[in-house]
Design a protein around this motif. Structure first.
Motif, short mmCIF file in Angstrom:
data_model
loop_
_atom_site.label_atom_id
_atom_site.label_comp_id
_atom_site.label_asym_id
_atom_site.label_seq_id
_atom_site.Cartn_x
_atom_site.Cartn_y
_atom_site.Cartn_z
N UNK A 13 0.65 -1.23 0.25
CA UNK A 13 -0.03 -0.11 0.08
C UNK A 13 0.94 1.47 -0.08
N UNK A 14 1.76 1.24 0.76
CA UNK A 14 2.84 2.42 0.79
C UNK A 14 3.46 2.65 -0.50
N UNK A 15 3.85 1.50 -0.98
CA UNK A 15 4.62 1.41 -2.38
C UNK A 15 3.88 2.12 -3.41
N UNK A 16 2.28 2.07 -3.19
CA UNK A 16 1.54 2.22 -4.31
C UNK A 16 1.39 4.09 -4.23
N UNK A 17 1.58 4.73 -2.93
CA UNK A 17 1.49 6.01 -3.02
C UNK A 17 2.60 6.93 -2.51
N UNK A 18 3.56 6.07 -2.34
CA UNK A 18 4.93 6.99 -2.00
C UNK A 18 5.24 7.24 -3.50
N UNK A 19 5.57 8.66 -4.04
CA UNK A 19 5.96 8.84 -5.10
C UNK A 19 7.48 9.15 -5.18
N UNK A 20 8.34 8.24 -4.77
CA UNK A 20 9.77 8.56 -4.77
C UNK A 20 10.44 7.09 -5.07
N UNK A 21 11.52 6.91 -5.32
CA UNK A 21 12.20 5.75 -5.34
C UNK A 21 12.78 5.31 -4.01
N UNK A 22 12.37 4.00 -3.99
CA UNK A 22 12.74 3.55 -2.45
C UNK A 22 13.72 2.20 -2.75
N UNK A 23 14.86 2.68 -1.90
CA UNK A 23 15.91 1.67 -2.06
C UNK A 23 16.18 0.96 -1.06
N UNK A 24 15.86 -0.49 -1.00
CA UNK A 24 16.08 -1.48 0.30
C UNK A 24 17.52 -1.77 0.27
N UNK A 25 18.15 -1.63 1.68
CA UNK A 25 19.45 -2.09 1.75
C UNK A 25 19.66 -2.78 2.83
N UNK A 26 20.89 -3.50 3.18
CA UNK A 26 20.85 -4.58 4.12
C UNK A 26 20.93 -4.20 5.83
#
Length: 295
Positions: A13-26
């Motif tokens: 849900x958050x991914x659907x509405x966040x208007x930015x690149x999300x980078x997952x890290x370790x």
């Protein structure tokens, strides 16, 4: 507008509405370092996060890309360079990379540091010898010799470079189903060459692999790196070793040898943020994630 009550996955849900690149890290440490390197003024374009799920190393971040990127192409992962080694052509790309960040054909959306791990950035992109010299009281000022420290630091990195080659060999064998697990930290303790050899043999056998098979893979790994370095000048060879070495262990050894507080990572990170590397890191990351260069 979709029925929000039907969306039980809060991350999706958050991914659907966040208007930015999300980078997952370790790790949180990685996220904080990368935010520092990218610098202020980009929060509206990019966000570094760690997955809430438990797990070791790159697993959770990579899994999040596989799970969520199909619905949101702005989801990425940025992993340690060592995570690329067992992937198809990953070791070759890692060894030969001359950028800050690189990618492979698969999985889509997964990016890799051109360094073994984040700690290598702190080692390579700072004047770490000068920092160690300065960590002293006024009464002791001037007693540490930069040349001696540089020699000690180089020997620490050299040792962890050899340890990393052993780890890479086990990564490649594990990918082929020829050994159980990965041989990390083989050179972490201060041991003689004979003791290290015995430790390696014991751990290889414990991983259900015979020594000749492991030794043959290690020889191939070392030859691959050496052949690559033969095309370089002295500076290039040093850079390659410092990129590929186990940076976390090397940093801990330096910290212990010179009785430095673990908080030294923060000023080192801030120094990286002011370096040319920070510019290259930002350019590489923005290119892969399609963030406008002028962002």
């Amino acid at each position: 507008m979709p029925d929000l009550s039907a969306l039980k996955d809060t991350t999706a849900l958050r991914h659907r509405y966040v208007r930015k690149v999300i980078v997952y890290v370790e790790s949180d440490s990685d996220a904080n370092l990368f935010r520092t390197i990218v610098g202020p003024g980009y929060n509206e374009h990019i966000q570094f996060e760690t997955p809430p799920e438990k797990g070791k190393g790159c697993g959770p971040a990579k899994a999040y890309v596989v799970k969520y990127r199909k619905d949101n192409p702005q989801v990425y992962a940025l992993l340690d360079g060592e995570a690329a080694v067992p992937e198809t052509d990953g070791f070759e790309h890692f060894v030969k990379s001359n950028a800050a960040i690189f990618s492979l054909d698969e999985p889509e959306g997964v990016l890799y540091l051109a360094d073994h791990e984040a700690e290598n950035i702190l080692l390579r992109q700072t004047n770490i010898v000068a920092y160690i010299v300065d960590q002293e009281t006024l009464a002791e000022l001037g007693k540490k010799k930069p040349a001696e420290i540089a020699q000690k630091v180089s020997s620490i990195v050299e040792r962890q470079f050899m340890g990393a080659l052993c780890k890479y060999a086990s990564y490649l064998l594990h990918a082929k189903g020829k050994i159980s697990g990965v041989l990390g930290g083989t050179h972490a303790a201060e041991r003689s060459d004979a003791e290290i050899l015995q430790l390696l043999e014991d751990r290889v056998l414990k991983g259900n692999c015979d020594w000749p098979t492991f030794k043959a893979e290690l020889d191939k790994v070392q030859e691959h790196v050496v052949v690559h370095m033969e095309t370089m000048d002295a500076s290039g060879k040093t850079t390659t070793k410092w990129r590929l070495a186990d940076g976390k262990i090397a940093l801990k050894h330096m910290q212990h040898a010179y009785r430095i507080s673990p908080t030294w990572e923060v000023p080192l990170a801030k120094e990286v943020a002011q370096s040319d590397y920070a510019k290259q890191f930002r350019e590489d990351l923005f290119r892969f994630t399609k963030i406008p260069a002028a962002a």
